[in-house]
Design a protein around this motif. Structure first.
Motif, PDB file in Angstrom:
ATOM      1  N   LYS A  74     -55.323 -20.055  32.150  1.00 52.11           N
ATOM      2  CA  LYS A  74     -56.415 -20.579  32.635  1.00 52.11           C
ATOM      3  C   LYS A  74     -57.653 -19.507  33.002  1.00 52.11           C
ATOM      4  O   LYS A  74     -58.821 -19.949  32.607  1.00 52.11           O
ATOM      5  N   HIS A  75     -57.250 -18.354  33.140  1.00 51.51           N
ATOM      6  CA  HIS A  75     -58.500 -17.227  33.269  1.00 51.51           C
ATOM      7  C   HIS A  75     -59.008 -16.816  31.918  1.00 51.51           C
ATOM      8  O   HIS A  75     -60.230 -16.746  32.140  1.00 51.51           O
ATOM      9  N   LEU A  76     -58.180 -16.906  31.024  1.00 51.58           N
ATOM     10  CA  LEU A  76     -58.644 -16.449  29.785  1.00 51.58           C
ATOM     11  C   LEU A  76     -59.805 -17.547  29.251  1.00 51.58           C
ATOM     12  O   LEU A  76     -60.640 -16.706  28.386  1.00 51.58           O
ATOM     13  N   LYS A  77     -59.884 -18.407  29.500  1.00 53.23           N
ATOM     14  CA  LYS A  77     -60.560 -19.658  29.133  1.00 53.23           C
ATOM     15  C   LYS A  77     -61.907 -19.387  29.833  1.00 53.23           C
ATOM     16  O   LYS A  77     -62.954 -19.829  29.149  1.00 53.23           O
ATOM     17  N   LYS A  78     -62.297 -18.622  30.939  1.00 46.80           N
ATOM     18  CA  LYS A  78     -63.425 -18.595  31.696  1.00 46.80           C
ATOM     19  C   LYS A  78     -63.733 -17.286  31.754  1.00 46.80           C
ATOM     20  O   LYS A  78     -64.869 -16.915  32.403  1.00 46.80           O
ATOM     21  N   CYS A  79     -62.823 -16.276  31.597  1.00 45.42           N
ATOM     22  CA  CYS A  79     -63.303 -15.082  31.781  1.00 45.42           C
ATOM     23  C   CYS A  79     -64.521 -14.432  31.226  1.00 45.42           C
ATOM     24  O   CYS A  79     -64.912 -14.967  30.200  1.00 45.42           O
ATOM     25  N   ASN A  80     -65.500 -13.790  32.010  1.00 46.78           N
ATOM     26  CA  ASN A  80     -66.723 -13.346  31.451  1.00 46.78           C
ATOM     27  C   ASN A  80     -66.571 -12.234  30.231  1.00 46.78           C
ATOM     28  O   ASN A  80     -67.627 -12.211  29.530  1.00 46.78           O
ATOM     29  N   SER A  81     -65.318 -11.774  30.086  1.00 43.72           N
ATOM     30  CA  SER A  81     -65.254 -10.803  28.866  1.00 43.72           C
ATOM     31  C   SER A  81     -64.807 -11.416  27.860  1.00 43.72           C
ATOM     32  O   SER A  81     -64.571 -10.802  26.595  1.00 43.72           O
ATOM     33  N   ARG A  82     -64.785 -12.795  27.799  1.00 40.45           N
ATOM     34  CA  ARG A  82     -63.865 -13.353  26.490  1.00 40.45           C
ATOM     35  C   ARG A  82     -64.997 -13.493  25.330  1.00 40.45           C
ATOM     36  O   ARG A  82     -66.379 -13.428  25.755  1.00 40.45           O
ATOM     37  N   GLU A  83     -64.739 -13.572  24.165  1.00 39.94           N
ATOM     38  CA  GLU A  83     -65.715 -13.435  23.031  1.00 39.94           C
ATOM     39  C   GLU A  83     -66.404 -15.158  23.021  1.00 39.94           C
ATOM     40  O   GLU A  83     -65.478 -15.992  23.004  1.00 39.94           O
ATOM     41  N   LYS A  84     -67.536 -14.834  23.077  1.00 40.59           N
ATOM     42  CA  LYS A  84     -68.609 -16.230  23.292  1.00 40.59           C
ATOM     43  C   LYS A  84     -68.587 -16.479  21.815  1.00 40.59           C
ATOM     44  O   LYS A  84     -68.779 -15.758  20.915  1.00 40.59           O
ATOM     45  N   PRO A  85     -69.001 -18.024  21.448  1.00 43.24           N
ATOM     46  CA  PRO A  85     -69.267 -18.336  20.175  1.00 43.24           C
ATOM     47  C   PRO A  85     -70.652 -17.519  19.849  1.00 43.24           C
ATOM     48  O   PRO A  85     -71.564 -17.408  20.648  1.00 43.24           O
ATOM     49  N   LYS A  86     -70.443 -17.182  18.592  1.00 44.34           N
ATOM     50  CA  LYS A  86     -71.720 -16.585  17.981  1.00 44.34           C
ATOM     51  C   LYS A  86     -72.957 -17.388  17.858  1.00 44.34           C
ATOM     52  O   LYS A  86     -72.524 -18.597  17.338  1.00 44.34           O
ATOM     53  N   PRO A  87     -74.144 -17.323  17.920  1.00 42.71           N
ATOM     54  CA  PRO A  87     -75.461 -17.997  17.788  1.00 42.71           C
ATOM     55  C   PRO A  87     -75.403 -18.071  16.214  1.00 42.71           C
ATOM     56  O   PRO A  87     -75.243 -17.342  15.200  1.00 42.71           O
ATOM     57  N   ASP A  88     -76.364 -19.157  15.761  1.00 42.69           N
ATOM     58  CA  ASP A  88     -76.800 -19.579  14.446  1.00 42.69           C
ATOM     59  C   ASP A  88     -77.498 -18.147  13.656  1.00 42.69           C
ATOM     60  O   ASP A  88     -77.074 -17.848  12.462  1.00 42.69           O
ATOM     61  N   PHE A  89     -78.062 -17.275  14.557  1.00 41.66           N
ATOM     62  CA  PHE A  89     -78.864 -16.276  14.036  1.00 41.66           C
ATOM     63  C   PHE A  89     -78.024 -15.026  13.826  1.00 41.66           C
ATOM     64  O   PHE A  89     -78.617 -14.128  13.367  1.00 41.66           O
ATOM     65  N   PHE A  90     -76.835 -14.945  14.456  1.00 42.93           N
ATOM     66  CA  PHE A  90     -75.788 -13.790  14.175  1.00 42.93           C
ATOM     67  C   PHE A  90     -75.196 -14.015  12.729  1.00 42.93           C
ATOM     68  O   PHE A  90     -74.380 -15.106  12.634  1.00 42.93           O
ATOM     69  N   ILE A  91     -75.476 -13.156  11.929  1.00 43.86           N
ATOM     70  CA  ILE A  91     -74.872 -13.159  10.709  1.00 43.86           C
ATOM     71  C   ILE A  91     -74.409 -11.545  10.541  1.00 43.86           C
ATOM     72  O   ILE A  91     -75.177 -10.667  10.415  1.00 43.86           O
ATOM     73  N   GLN A  92     -72.893 -11.403  10.519  1.00 43.80           N
ATOM     74  CA  GLN A  92     -72.193  -9.997  10.457  1.00 43.80           C
ATOM     75  C   GLN A  92     -73.141  -9.309   9.362  1.00 43.80           C
ATOM     76  O   GLN A  92     -72.983  -9.694   8.238  1.00 43.80           O
ATOM     77  N   ASP A  93     -73.644  -8.005   9.841  1.00 43.20           N
ATOM     78  CA  ASP A  93     -74.145  -6.916   9.017  1.00 43.20           C
ATOM     79  C   ASP A  93     -75.081  -7.396   8.104  1.00 43.20           C
ATOM     80  O   ASP A  93     -75.478  -6.771   7.047  1.00 43.20           O
ATOM     81  N   ILE A  94     -75.775  -8.206   8.569  1.00 44.83           N
ATOM     82  CA  ILE A  94     -76.638  -8.733   7.376  1.00 44.83           C
ATOM     83  C   ILE A  94     -77.935  -7.636   7.349  1.00 44.83           C
ATOM     84  O   ILE A  94     -78.628  -7.764   6.036  1.00 44.83           O
ATOM     85  N   ASN A  95     -78.146  -7.002   8.266  1.00 45.74           N
ATOM     86  CA  ASN A  95     -79.263  -5.972   8.001  1.00 45.74           C
ATOM     87  C   ASN A  95     -78.637  -4.221   7.917  1.00 45.74           C
ATOM     88  O   ASN A  95     -79.161  -3.462   8.090  1.00 45.74           O
TER      89      ASN A  95
END
Length: 464
Positions: A74-95
């Motif tokens: 239950k904690h892992l689903k709401k932990c502040n340190s969990r990996e959050k969904p990446k926004p559309d403007f996040f493209i890995q290593d684009i620059n």
């Protein structure tokens, strides 16, 4: 956990409603709030005998805190340190730039280098928007120093005719966001102005809440510039305003990532889609009446050609020793000089000699030397020292060693060579770039400003 049960010898008591667990490492009681009727907070309840026997374990996402073992899922689903969904403007290593580069051996001969390249010129300006702030008697030396730099950067933005309505200012390495704040104040009643503040870390004491103008919109993005795709930001894709890239003391590699983000990722994307932003109709602060007059005279084609997705770039450079060959935009320039990753590695390291505060007789070097490392890291807007220190008993005058002045000169040449690669890169991408000293070295040792306008715009002046 470096802690123990409440110390019997202590004369202090936990505050009312606070945890009764004594943290030995901090020599005080825990300050977390305890639940009603409980002596300990949830973090320390597992070590107290009066609490139940439920076992607490370290959180697998962040070992700095614990969690009940039977509530881990239950904690892992709401932990502040969990990996959050990446926004559309996040493209890995684009620059990111180059992907495959040979690693640099640890021990190599000192390379030959040249001072080829055009030097910077003086362009120390100011702006009336900061007049009152600059003359505030409550300012300390540090505040005055930052204000002078911000005023000069703002003055240069205005001189390049970039300070106007219907555009979006993207501040890279925004930190507290003060540069955008002053740009916003200087714009007064200008319409349709947007600000995007890019910063990869959480920043305290931001000035975001101090903006009061009705005609401006601010958006803060917590993202590494390496992964930022501006064309995917809803605000830009919707409004289609020309972008002005700005930054105050943008550290080493971040400058190269920002340049590539602007002139490759964003500008190229807009050109591929053949977008016709609002600013294409109204450029350089011309009114619609002036545009119509030009159209009647048969010059409407010229008006359209004056639009560019990136209207200009104004970035105060910093920390060349933190550059990286993979991300550096001037690799072609280096290769044309017969230089490569190995030479760049040494130029990068020697660049810190220009700003490392080796002048023991100067007042500013003395103050920098006494400044603690923690204080340097805490100041997110200033990087004057280059991360280098020379002790008082240095062997600078011993036979076979370079003198302080010689090292300073070499350091400046290294910085200039790295910056010249950026200038050549911008020229190849259709811009008219320039390097200039925007503030006195007594204000900041990192005092070079990189500016660039599209080739069809007015070029920066080349004389002081």
């Amino acid at each position: 956990m470096a802690a123990s049960a409440p110390a019997p010898h202590t004369t202090e008591f936990p505050a009312e409603g606070r945890c009764s667990y004594y943290v030995e490492k901090k020599k005080r009681f825990c300050r977390m709030v305890a639940a009603a009727g409980k002596r300990f907070c949830g973090e320390h309840a597992g070590v107290a005998e009066e609490e139940n026997a439920r076992k607490r374990i370290l959180c697998p996402l962040d070992p700095k805190h614990t969690v009940y073992e039977d509530q881990l899922a239950k904690h892992l689903k709401k932990c502040n340190s969990r990996e959050k969904p990446k926004p559309d403007f996040f493209i890995q290593d684009i620059n990111a730039g180059l992907k495959d580069e040979t690693e640099i051996p640890e021990q190599l001969l000192m390379p030959h280098f040249s001072s080829e390249g055009k030097s910077a010129y003086n362009q120390i300006l100011s702006h009336p928007a900061l007049h009152d702030a600059l003359n505030d008697p409550k300012n300390g030396d540090s505040a005055t120093k930052h204000l002078k730099q911000q005023a000069s950067i703002l003055g240069n933005i205005e001189k390049l005719k970039l300070l106007g309505p219907r555009r979006c200012f993207v501040e890279f390495g925004a930190g507290k966001g003060k540069l955008s704040h002053w740009v916003d104040i200087a714009l007064k009643d200008a319409e349709k102005v947007h600000f995007i503040l890019v910063e990869k870390v959480t920043t305290r004491f931001k000035v975001d809440g101090k903006h009061r103008r009705k005609n401006s919109v601010f958006e803060r993005l917590q993202i590494d510039i390496q992964h930022l795709c501006l064309s995917k930001i809803p605000l830009l894709s919707k409004e289609k305003l020309p972008v002005v890239g700005i930054g105050k003391h943008l550290c080493g590699v971040a400058t190269d990532l920002a340049l590539r983000c602007l002139v490759e990722t964003y500008a190229a994307s807009c050109e591929e889609r053949n977008e016709e932003p609002l600013a294409k109709r109204i450029k350089n602060d011309k009114t619609e009446k002036e545009i119509n007059t030009l159209a009647k005279e048969g010059n409407e084609k010229n008006v359209a050609e004056k639009w560019s997705p990136v209207a200009g770039i104004v970035i105060a450079l910093c920390c060349h020793h933190r550059c990286d060959w993979r991300h550096y935009v001037g690799t072609e320039y280096f290769r044309a000089l017969g230089l490569g990753a190995v030479e760049f590695h040494y130029f990068q390291r020697m660049s810190s000699w220009a700003t490392c505060g080796m002048r023991r007789t100067s007042l500013e070097a003395s103050s920098l030397t006494t400044k603690s490392k923690d204080q340097q890291n805490a100041d997110s807007e200033e990087h004057d020292d280059g991360g280098c220190r020379i002790p008082d008993d240095s062997t600078e005058s011993a036979p076979g060693f370079l003198t302080v002045e010689e090292k300073k000169k070499i350091g400046h040449l290294c910085k200039l060579l790295i910056d010249q690669g950026r200038v050549k890169y911008l020229q190849q991408k259709g811009f008219s770039p320039a390097l200039q000293y925007y503030t006195d070295p007594l204000v900041s040792l990192e005092n070079v400003l990189l500016t660039a306008l599209p080739n069809h715009s007015s070029s920066p002046e080349t004389t002081a």
